[in-house]
Design an enzyme around this catalytic site. Structure first.
Site, PDB file in Angstrom:
ATOM      1  N   ASN A  62       0.829  -1.200   0.000  1.00  0.00           N
ATOM      2  CA  ASN A  62       0.000   0.000   0.000  1.00  0.00           C
ATOM      3  C   ASN A  62       0.865   1.252   0.000  1.00  0.00           C
ATOM      4  OD1 ASN A  62       0.477  -0.930   2.763  1.00  0.00           O
ATOM      5  ND2 ASN A  62      -0.997   0.579   3.482  1.00  0.00           N
ATOM      6  N   GLU A  64       0.233   5.211   0.645  1.00  0.00           N
ATOM      7  CA  GLU A  64      -0.686   6.250   1.094  1.00  0.00           C
ATOM      8  C   GLU A  64      -0.241   7.625   0.608  1.00  0.00           C
ATOM      9  OE1 GLU A  64      -2.328   4.094   5.132  1.00  0.00           O
ATOM     10  OE2 GLU A  64      -1.057   5.853   5.356  1.00  0.00           O
ATOM     11  N   CYS A  73      -4.013   0.666  -2.817  1.00  0.00           N
ATOM     12  CA  CYS A  73      -3.868  -0.574  -2.046  1.00  0.00           C
ATOM     13  C   CYS A  73      -2.791  -1.475  -2.636  1.00  0.00           C
ATOM     14  CB  CYS A  73      -5.198  -1.331  -2.032  1.00  0.00           C
ATOM     15  SG  CYS A  73      -6.563  -0.438  -1.280  1.00  0.00           S
ATOM     16  N   GLU A  75      -2.841  -4.672  -3.274  1.00  0.00           N
ATOM     17  CA  GLU A  75      -3.327  -5.618  -4.278  1.00  0.00           C
ATOM     18  C   GLU A  75      -3.352  -4.988  -5.668  1.00  0.00           C
ATOM     19  OE1 GLU A  75      -4.579  -4.800  -1.330  1.00  0.00           O
ATOM     20  OE2 GLU A  75      -5.895  -6.364  -0.532  1.00  0.00           O
ATOM     21  N   CYS A 112     -10.116  -5.163  -0.047  1.00  0.00           N
ATOM     22  CA  CYS A 112     -11.247  -4.230  -0.012  1.00  0.00           C
ATOM     23  C   CYS A 112     -12.090  -4.392  -1.281  1.00  0.00           C
ATOM     24  CB  CYS A 112     -10.736  -2.789   0.119  1.00  0.00           C
ATOM     25  SG  CYS A 112      -9.993  -2.111  -1.385  1.00  0.00           S
ATOM     26  N   CYS A 115     -10.393  -3.319  -4.613  1.00  0.00           N
ATOM     27  CA  CYS A 115      -9.409  -4.310  -5.072  1.00  0.00           C
ATOM     28  C   CYS A 115     -10.109  -5.550  -5.636  1.00  0.00           C
ATOM     29  CB  CYS A 115      -8.465  -4.689  -3.942  1.00  0.00           C
ATOM     30  SG  CYS A 115      -7.292  -3.372  -3.554  1.00  0.00           S
TER      31      CYS A 115
END
Length: 160
Positions: A62, A64, A73, A75, A112, A115
């Site tokens: 990830n 940010e 993210c 993934e 999530c 993703c």
């Protein structure tokens, strides 16, 4: 009126050591990727690794940003990199490991919704399922036999 029942069966393993050696290697790469995550705001590091048909393992973590929607993210970082570097290569398996830097997390953490939707596109396009393995930092590992089992009512290009 009609009811539609949707069921998903997931496999739960007590530890990584119960998995095939090839998948253990993918999970280990996800652990390595998690250590390099950039998560100064949430302090929640996620690592992902994708096993491709050619045996390559692509890592992501990830990333940010102070403008929160601008982050990405783990993934999707891994999937988008794999898709750009190996555009014709199918994804065989995805491993995800996640946890807070504030405490140890042993709860398996699935991808999530964003993703899942992004991964579903790869699964639909390649016409073969992608196994998804997810866990916390340690402990139990959950396996889904496909992205569709995590997102059964996928939106794909057939609706466009």
């Amino acid at each position: 009126m009609k009811n539609i029942k949707i069921e998903t069966t997931l496999e739960v393993y007590d530890s990584v050591s119960e998995l095939p050696v090839a998948i253990q290697k993918v999970i280990n790469k996800a652990h390595e990727a998690r250590k390099k995550a950039y998560a100064p705001y949430s302090h929640f590091n996620v690592g992902a690794a994708i096993l491709l048909d050619n045996g390559e393992i692509i890592e992501g973590n990830n990333q940010e940003n102070a403008a929160f929607p601008s982050g990405l993210c783990a993934e999707r970082v891994a999937a988008f990199y794999a898709g750009s570097k190996f555009p014709k290569m199918a994804f065989k398996a995805l491993a995800i490991t996640a946890g807070s830097i504030k405490n140890v997390n042993e709860t398996p953490i699935p991808p999530c919704g964003a993703c899942r939707q992004s991964l579903a596109e790869y699964e639909v396009n390649q016409k073969t399922p992608i196994e998804v393995y997810f866990m916390g930092e340690k402990g139990k590992v959950v396996k889904a036999t496909s992205v569709k089992s995590l997102l059964p009512l996928i939106f794909d290009s057939s609706y466009l």
